[in-house]
Design a protein around this motif. Structure first.
Motif, short mmCIF file in Angstrom:
data_model
loop_
_atom_site.label_atom_id
_atom_site.label_comp_id
_atom_site.label_asym_id
_atom_site.label_seq_id
_atom_site.Cartn_x
_atom_site.Cartn_y
_atom_site.Cartn_z
N TYR A 399 -14.07 -7.61 -2.57
CA TYR A 399 -15.64 -8.38 -3.56
C TYR A 399 -14.96 -9.48 -4.18
O TYR A 399 -15.67 -10.09 -4.45
N GLN A 454 -22.63 -6.26 3.45
CA GLN A 454 -21.88 -6.91 2.63
C GLN A 454 -23.23 -7.15 1.47
O GLN A 454 -23.65 -7.87 0.49
N TRP A 465 -17.87 -2.46 -0.39
CA TRP A 465 -16.99 -3.39 -0.86
C TRP A 465 -15.92 -2.50 -1.32
O TRP A 465 -15.32 -2.93 -1.75
#
Length: 795
Positions: A399, A454, A465
């Motif tokens: 992330y 994503q 993430w």
């Protein structure tokens, strides 16, 4: 030139004499000094195989302007003056008399360069051997120590002669180059994993390449340097999938809870491949070359090198996931095979098992970027046998690589890249068309799933993430850790290193941190630091059990200065809230100067009109006078009256209002003042000058050098989605015209700020180089009196 050296041990006389004897000298304190010198100096020319050749080599060195070394020794001196000894020593270290230094001024040059010397003249034989031992452990002009330089010229060629089982050799606490790095088994095996990432009902087999010195055939057990390298078998074209920065920033409609963004692994049971036989010999030759200079440097010192790309790479089963648990498990599986806890086979299908019978059961992981990232990932598994990781420029949370505070961000220099792009880049199975046929449909599904998960629309921290946040498992780490990172790395930003470093402080492991002034690069071949020699000390301790006190000898934190060339500082810790640091809270109205408090984010329009690229934007936005002046606030901090050292994580608290329901808010901290600052990329100072072993590869030596003068330089930066006022997963609605507060960290830094220069804070909107390029011209109004910048300084 400065040759900083932190990996040299200071040992007592008995240890010196014992080690000198072990490497082929014959120190006898009852012998006259002249006889000792006459016997020792010729051994420093192992490339000369006859007495005549050795005498010629001695005659090529000058002691004074009137006498060469052969003449000096023939005169049978009863003592050797300190200047005379070091006049010769510098030539042995690769320096040129009359060019690099003057014969009559050797001690001044030794001091200037940072090379160690004994305290007085050599009046006794004991003095001579002490001085020679120190010289052998001293760095040469060519990065390595003198004893390493002798090794690459053949000093140890006969060391293994007559030994039934070839042995490691140690000098000054470090493994010596006594194995033949040219004479290797290059083998490929397939490690059986616990994964089925391509959903064919079978365990994914992981191709693994081994570079093993042939001395292992005689029974020598060696440790392993393992590099999990998704790029090992090549990369693919990604232009077709690279994203265009979005011209709009979505208004968020959902706020996540902590439970909603917490990943829980789901283990699956799979049948093992049947074992139909066993072999000690691999079936496939490893045709790829090693790609990591530190691994190559350690090969001749008795360390096997292993590379494996992991799932979805050429020769292996499975598909890529960009940082998912399957990639961690791939690396762990190889370690478990190396330590005897998992099966591997000579090919993917026949079931002929092969063991790592040559391994001593101890493994270190090495590598930069994605390679170092997987080192961190494997360490957080707590896998047995992984003794240490050396992670360079590594990601600790994906992330923090592709997202920031509720925003989609790009790694510096790679605008439009994302997790799906990197997955395509490393899916080297597609390089074998027949193999791709078997997995194409499943790969297309996996890639689509990555693209959806994503989430480029909102940029929030999610369960997907969280799976890729290795800092969640720090408590599992048992391996000792070395972290190396560039303070100007805007690709894998410094927060990845420092957040990991801060997170492991309470763990009962050894830990070391190296920070340099470069970008996304190795430290191994930087001339002003003995990094490879330090890692030899570290790896000899970790993997070969040498009692060299490496954790105590090596500094906890080593940081390169950004003003003084070739200068490195050592500290107990980095940026901690302790007696060595103090915080300064600056009020943006009372303490910073600037003409206004409002601006309109028209950066995208200016950028497009100028037909600029990301690099151009990065350079332009930090200029004191810029085409982006109207699209930013420039606020000057007070000028430094004396040198200051900024260290740690800058923190910005802003009170503001905007005229839209969402916006990108960016900040940059800039070092201001005309000065020749270091170039962000190290330059070559000696091409092919670092020898990695006897008659083996060579590598260029590089250094971070001052470039042309500039008016300013980026120190740190940060970005936030103004709807993410609490964290990266909770969203707070923004009402146009109503004030709100955002708190966010900028990237960690260490900056030597000289007197006469000052810092400036730039506040702006969309970042053309790293965020979405929004076209909405948001108007920002900063309450400077209600806003603060907190900086930590080293006292």
């Amino acid at each position: 030139m400065k040759l900083n050296q932190f990996g040299r041990l200071t040992v007592d006389q008995a240890t010196q004499l014992k080690e000198l004897t072990a490497i082929g000298f014959a120190p006898d304190l009852t012998q006259p000094l002249a006889a000792a010198a006459a016997a020792a100096y010729p051994l420093l020319f192992p490339e000369s195989h006859s007495e005549t050749a050795k005498q010629q080599a001695l005659a090529a060195l000058a002691v004074t302007a009137d006498q060469d070394l052969a003449q000096f020794l023939a005169a049978q001196p009863t003592q050797i003056s300190r200047p005379a000894f070091y006049a010769v020593a510098l030539q042995l270290l690769g320096f040129e008399a009359g060019t690099d230094y003057q014969l009559n001024d050797s001690l001044a040059f030794m001091a200037k360069t940072g090379l160690p010397t004994v305290d007085g003249d050599l009046a006794t034989t004991a003095d001579f051997w002490a001085a020679l031992y120190l010289l052998l452990t001293t760095r040469t002009k060519h990065l390595v120590t003198l004893i390493d330089d002798l090794a690459v010229r053949g000093f140890y060629c006969d060391f293994q002669t007559g030994k039934a089982v070839p042995a490691h050799l140690f000098f000054n606490g470090k493994a010596q180059d006594v194995f033949d790095a040219r004479n290797l088994h290059r083998e490929v095996v397939w490690v059986e994993s616990d994964l089925d990432t391509d959903h064919d009902g079978k365990r994914d087999m992981l191709e693994t390449t081994i570079f093993r010195p042939k001395e292992t055939d005689a029974g020598t057990k060696m440790p392993v340097l393992f590099t999990a390298n998704p790029y090992f078998h090549g990369t693919n074209d990604v232009d077709w999938i690279t994203h265009k920065p979005d011209p709009k920033l979505a208004v968020k409609t959902h706020s996540y809870t902590k439970d909603e963004v917490t990943f829980q692994p789901q283990p699956a049971a799979l049948p093992h491949q049947p074992v139909n036989g066993e072999s000690k010999t691999a079936e496939v030759y490893g045709d790829e070359n090693g790609i990591y200079m530190l691994n190559d440097y350690m090969l001749g010192r008795g360390f096997v090198t292993v590379y494996s790309g992991g799932v979805g790479t050429r020769g292996s089963d499975g598909v890529r996931s960009t940082g998912g648990t399957g990639e961690t498990d791939s690396a762990v599986a190889v370690i478990e095979w190396l330590t005897g806890k998992r099966r591997a086979f000579t090919n993917r299908t026949d079931g002929i098992e092969i063991k790592a019978w040559w391994c001593n059961g101890k493994v270190a992981m090495t590598g930069k970027s994605y390679l170092g990232t997987l080192s961190i990932a494997a360490a957080t598994s707590g896998v047995a046998g992984l003794k240490t990781v050396i992670a360079e420029s590594a990601i600790s949370s994906w992330y923090d690589y592709y997202r920031e505070n509720g925003l989609v961000v790009a790694p510096g220099g790679f605008q439009g890249e994302d997790a799906d792009v990197l997955a395509v880049d490393t899916f080297s199975r597609q390089k074998q068309a027949g193999d791709l046929l078997k997995v194409k449909a499943e790969w297309d599904k996996a890639l689509a799933a990555i693209g959806k998960a994503q989430d480029r629309a909102f940029g929030d921290y999610t369960k997907w993430w969280d799976e890729r946040n290795y800092r969640n498992q720090l408590k599992n780490i048992k391996a000792d850790v070395v972290i190396e990172h560039g303070l100007n790395d805007w690709n894998v930003k410094p927060a990845n290193a420092i957040r990991f470093w801060n997170g492991i402080q309470a763990l009962p492991i050894q830990k070391k941190l190296f920070l340099h002034q470069g970008q996304h690069t190795y430290l191994d071949n930087i001339g002003s630091l003995d990094f490879a020699d330090q890692m030899n000390l570290w790896l000899s301790y970790e993997l070969l059990g040498v009692k060299n006190a490496a954790p105590d000898v090596l500094p906890n934190v080593t940081v390169q200065d950004n003003v003084e060339a070739e200068t490195w500082h050592t500290y107990k810790n980095f940026g901690t809230a302790d007696a060595d640091h103090e915080d300064q809270v600056y009020n943006l109205q009372a303490d910073l100067t600037g003409p206004r408090a409002s601006f309109a984010d028209t950066a995208t329009a200016i950028f497009n009109d100028a037909k600029e690229d990301s690099d151009g934007f990065e350079a332009e936005i930090i200029k004191p006078h810029s085409k982006y002046d109207s699209a930013r606030l420039w606020l000057d901090l007070p000028q430094a009256a004396s040198d200051q050292t900024l260290e740690g994580v800058p923190h910005l608290q802003l009170r503001l209002w905007i005229d839209q329901p969402t916006a990108i808010l960016s900040a940059r901290l800039v070092d201001v003042g005309d000065a020749k600052r270091f170039a962000p990329v190290a330059g070559v100072v000696q091409g092919t000058a670092w020898p990695l072993g006897f008659d083996y590869k060579t590598v260029s030596i590089q250094e971070f050098k001052p470039a042309k003068a500039t008016a300013s330089k980026l120190v740190s930066l940060g970005h936030v989605n103004v709807q993410n006022q609490q964290n990266a997963y909770e969203n707070v609605p923004v009402t146009p015209g109503e004030p709100f507060t955002v708190d966010f960290d900028l990237q960690p830094t260490h900056l030597h700020l000289p007197a006469g220069r000052h810092l400036a804070l730039i506040i702006h909107g969309a970042d053309m180089a790293q965020t979405q390029r929004t076209e909405t011209a948001v108007n920002f109004h900063i309450d400077r009196a209600g806003s603060t910048l907190t900086l930590r300084y080293r006292k």
